[in-house]
Write a protein that holds these residues in place. Structure first.
Motif, mmCIF file in Angstrom:
data_model
loop_
_atom_site.group_PDB
_atom_site.id
_atom_site.type_symbol
_atom_site.label_atom_id
_atom_site.label_comp_id
_atom_site.label_asym_id
_atom_site.label_seq_id
_atom_site.Cartn_x
_atom_site.Cartn_y
_atom_site.Cartn_z
ATOM 1 N N CYS A 132 -22.101 -19.782 21.808
ATOM 2 C CA CYS A 132 -22.476 -19.310 20.475
ATOM 3 C C CYS A 132 -23.084 -20.481 19.720
ATOM 4 O O CYS A 132 -22.483 -21.552 19.644
ATOM 5 N N GLN A 133 -24.267 -20.292 19.165
ATOM 6 C CA GLN A 133 -24.950 -21.378 18.474
ATOM 7 C C GLN A 133 -24.344 -21.643 17.104
ATOM 8 O O GLN A 133 -24.649 -22.633 16.464
ATOM 9 N N GLU A 134 -23.507 -20.739 16.634
ATOM 10 C CA GLU A 134 -22.845 -20.945 15.347
ATOM 11 C C GLU A 134 -21.573 -21.761 15.495
ATOM 12 O O GLU A 134 -21.384 -22.745 14.816
ATOM 13 N N CYS A 135 -20.677 -21.289 16.381
ATOM 14 C CA CYS A 135 -19.343 -21.895 16.414
ATOM 15 C C CYS A 135 -19.040 -22.596 17.726
ATOM 16 O O CYS A 135 -18.010 -23.240 17.851
ATOM 17 N N GLY A 136 -19.926 -22.477 18.712
ATOM 18 C CA GLY A 136 -19.712 -23.202 19.954
ATOM 19 C C GLY A 136 -18.854 -22.469 20.968
ATOM 20 O O GLY A 136 -18.538 -23.014 22.014
ATOM 21 N N TYR A 137 -18.482 -21.225 20.697
ATOM 22 C CA TYR A 137 -17.654 -20.458 21.621
ATOM 23 C C TYR A 137 -18.379 -20.317 22.957
ATOM 24 O O TYR A 137 -19.568 -20.032 23.002
ATOM 25 N N GLU A 138 -17.639 -20.543 24.031
ATOM 26 C CA GLU A 138 -18.241 -20.493 25.359
ATOM 27 C C GLU A 138 -17.759 -19.240 26.077
ATOM 28 O O GLU A 138 -16.578 -18.908 26.042
ATOM 29 N N SER A 139 -18.700 -18.541 26.724
ATOM 30 C CA SER A 139 -18.335 -17.304 27.400
ATOM 31 C C SER A 139 -19.114 -17.212 28.704
ATOM 32 O O SER A 139 -20.243 -17.695 28.805
ATOM 33 N N ALA A 140 -18.508 -16.591 29.711
ATOM 34 C CA ALA A 140 -19.188 -16.453 30.992
ATOM 35 C C ALA A 140 -20.263 -15.378 30.930
ATOM 36 O O ALA A 140 -21.245 -15.414 31.650
ATOM 37 N N LYS A 141 -20.064 -14.396 30.026
ATOM 38 C CA LYS A 141 -21.000 -13.280 29.918
ATOM 39 C C LYS A 141 -21.727 -13.335 28.587
ATOM 40 O O LYS A 141 -21.212 -13.858 27.600
ATOM 41 N N TRP A 142 -22.903 -12.714 28.567
ATOM 42 C CA TRP A 142 -23.614 -12.618 27.302
ATOM 43 C C TRP A 142 -22.990 -11.501 26.467
ATOM 44 O O TRP A 142 -22.590 -10.460 26.994
ATOM 45 N N THR A 143 -22.876 -11.715 25.185
ATOM 46 C CA THR A 143 -22.443 -10.640 24.298
ATOM 47 C C THR A 143 -23.358 -10.636 23.089
ATOM 48 O O THR A 143 -23.906 -11.668 22.704
ATOM 49 N N GLY A 144 -23.542 -9.490 22.489
ATOM 50 C CA GLY A 144 -24.420 -9.379 21.323
ATOM 51 C C GLY A 144 -23.806 -10.050 20.111
ATOM 52 O O GLY A 144 -24.486 -10.673 19.315
ATOM 53 N N GLN A 145 -22.478 -9.938 20.006
ATOM 54 C CA GLN A 145 -21.793 -10.529 18.872
ATOM 55 C C GLN A 145 -20.779 -11.540 19.382
ATOM 56 O O GLN A 145 -20.070 -11.265 20.348
ATOM 57 N N CYS A 146 -20.721 -12.678 18.733
ATOM 58 C CA CYS A 146 -19.740 -13.679 19.142
ATOM 59 C C CYS A 146 -18.345 -13.162 18.803
ATOM 60 O O CYS A 146 -18.088 -12.802 17.658
ATOM 61 N N PRO A 147 -17.425 -13.109 19.775
ATOM 62 C CA PRO A 147 -16.097 -12.556 19.487
ATOM 63 C C PRO A 147 -15.274 -13.446 18.558
ATOM 64 O O PRO A 147 -14.286 -12.986 18.008
ATOM 65 N N VAL A 148 -15.671 -14.699 18.371
ATOM 66 C CA VAL A 148 -14.882 -15.603 17.539
ATOM 67 C C VAL A 148 -15.384 -15.620 16.101
ATOM 68 O O VAL A 148 -14.662 -15.308 15.169
ATOM 69 N N CYS A 149 -16.684 -15.939 15.923
ATOM 70 C CA CYS A 149 -17.156 -16.071 14.541
ATOM 71 C C CYS A 149 -17.900 -14.823 14.074
ATOM 72 O O CYS A 149 -18.340 -14.759 12.928
ATOM 73 N N ARG A 150 -18.058 -13.819 14.955
ATOM 74 C CA ARG A 150 -18.638 -12.531 14.584
ATOM 75 C C ARG A 150 -20.117 -12.614 14.216
ATOM 76 O O ARG A 150 -20.643 -11.716 13.571
#
Ligand code: TYD
Ligand code: MG
Length: 457
Positions: free
Chosen positions: A12-30
């Motif tokens: 996530c370019q906002e909060c840096g959350y790392e995920s193995a899959k792409w998601t439309g919305q970051c689950p951490v910072c929304r």
């Protein structure tokens, strides 16, 4: 790392959350559409093997009594306002992030601080990845004179910088900006989350091992196209935000994290033709241009850290043309304004839901302290009744849901500030008044509930 086979991940370019899959919305910072694929594999020696910096040389646990007392060494920046926000000057070996919108004046502030600190005999290295030496010189000529202690470098390669530092032996390094720096140990582009984070980790380790202080400039963009400094907030020692309206001349420096001081302090600057000037008497500055004898206007006082700040609250209230009243708050919390209007309606029976309301804290410094409540309520009532309030009056106090006016901290400092600027009447919570020594030439009126305010108006 367990994920050594994995070559890329989504950050996530906002909060840096790392995920193995792409998601439309970051689950951490929304935030939406902020996940970007970046390589995670590190190569070469430039990168750090882990995510954390190794702090200090001694690898064995010790008891505190065995720690040599070096004390924290601070040196001033030559800007009283900046020193205050930092908690009393720059701490040696710390990592300070200065964030803010592009064009707000971060480079100018740090360039001027460079001049001041170099003039005081410290060695400063200003590393720019954004401007050429020629451009820096053009700006430097406008803002002051630079001695031999201030050295400049245009560089974006982290490896080169880490090689130069032991030779230059600076006391302070300014990195302008972290988004332009490139760590060859990380494969993604400059400005991406992993670049920004790994580069900062290297700088953090350098700061703790060598005692060099680093100022890092970080841009924030609303679109989140470049990695926001949010990612860095938990890594660095101090986070300062430089804010303000780009089209107005004032700038506010606000501490949001500080391992070495309080975070409530603000510093106020004014951008002029010769760079930034400190605003030494902000209350006077905030009140300049105040209308005389206008309804819906009153001066209130909030505390910004240890410093009282007088601000004019303006309200414009008029019958709504729509079924749904329109409300707007500039410079303060919109929800708080809505709440105060609900209290007025319920406790004083004023039909606020038939009225549009626009609230403005003049001067442009965003303030949200509850002590502003009484001022906001009085401005609303004054506009509603179309009755001007006395020009020499200040009001502060927190308004509770039952319409009571509650005491606030540091009432004495607020009253003194008002007196200093020539105000003669002060409405304050009755609870605060009881604990206060009344200064001469100031009439203090204790308020315990909103009905009393209404009677007064
Ligand atoms: P700058 O420090 O380049 O912003 P940042 O590094 O945060 O992107 O600030 C640039 C703005 O400041 C630009 O709009 C011009 C203005 N400015 C002045 O008004 N007076 C000055 O003396 C200087 C140096 C800049
Ligand atoms: Mg800049």
């Amino acid at each position: 790392m367990a994920s050594s086979k994995k070559k890329t991940a989504f950050f996530c370019q906002e909060c840096g959350y790392e995920s193995a899959k792409w998601t439309g919305q970051c689950p951490v910072c929304r935030a939406w559409n902020t996940m970007v694929e970046e390589p995670v594999k590190m190569t070469g020696t430039g990168g750090m093997a882990g995510r954390t910096a190794r702090i200090g040389q001694d690898r064995m646990p010790v008891s505190l009594s065995a720690v040599k007392e070096g004390g924290e060494v601070r040196f001033p920046t030559g800007f009283g306002e900046l020193d205050r926000v930092l908690g009393g000057g720059i701490v040696k070996g710390s990592l300070i992030l200065v964030g803010g919108d592009p064009g707000i004046g971060k480079s100018t502030l740090l360039l001027q601080a460079t001049a001041n600190i170099a003039a005081a005999g410290h060695r400063v290295l200003y590393i720019s990845g954004e401007e050429s030496l020629h451009q820096i010189k053009l700006r430097a000529d406008r803002v002051g004179s630079f001695g031999d202690n201030a050295r400049f470098l245009c560089e974006t390669e982290l490896d080169t910088i880490t090689q130069i530092l032991p030779r230059e032996k600076p006391d302070l390094v300014i990195i302008d900006s972290i988004q332009t720096m490139y760590n060859s140990g990380v494969q993604s582009a400059p400005g991406s989350v992993s670049q920004v984070r790994e580069t900062t980790a290297v700088l953090l380790r350098l700061a703790k091992e060598t005692g060099i202080t680093f100022f890092i400039v970080g841009h924030v963009t609303k679109e989140g196209t470049v990695a926001g400094p949010r990612v860095l907030e938990h890594m660095v020692d101090t986070v300062l935000y430089f804010e303000g309206d780009r089209y107005a001349s004032y700038r506010v420096l606000r501490g949001v994290k500080n391992r070495f001081g309080s975070t409530n302090e603000i510093g106020i600057f004014e951008m002029g033709s010769a760079g930034l000037q400190e605003v030494l008497n902000p209350s006077e500055y905030m009140l300049s241009g105040r209308p005389v004898g206008a309804s819906g206007s009153i001066v209130t006082c909030s505390m910004e850290g240890t410093r009282p700040l007088l601000t004019e609250v303006q309200a414009l209230v008029f019958q709504t043309n729509y079924g749904y009243p329109k409300r707007q708050a500039t410079g303060t919390d919109y929800n708080r304004v809505n709440l105060l209007m609900a209290v007025l309606e319920k406790r004083l029976g004023i039909p606020m839901s038939d009225y549009d309301a626009y609230i403005n804290l003049a001067g442009g410094v965003r303030q949200t302290e509850p002590a502003l409540d009484l001022g906001i309520v009085m401005a609303i009532l004054s506009s509603f009744r179309n009755t001007p309030l006395p020009d020499d009056m200040v009001a502060f106090g927190e308004v509770g849901l039952s319409g009571e006016v509650r005491s606030v901290t540091m009432a004495e400092a607020r009253v003194q500030e008002a007196r200093k600027l020539g105000f003669t009447t002060c409405l304050l919570p009755a609870g605060s008044l009881a604990r206060l020594k009344a200064p001469e030439s100031m009439r203090l009126i204790g308020i315990s509930g909103l009905q009393q305010v209404l009677d007064y108006i």
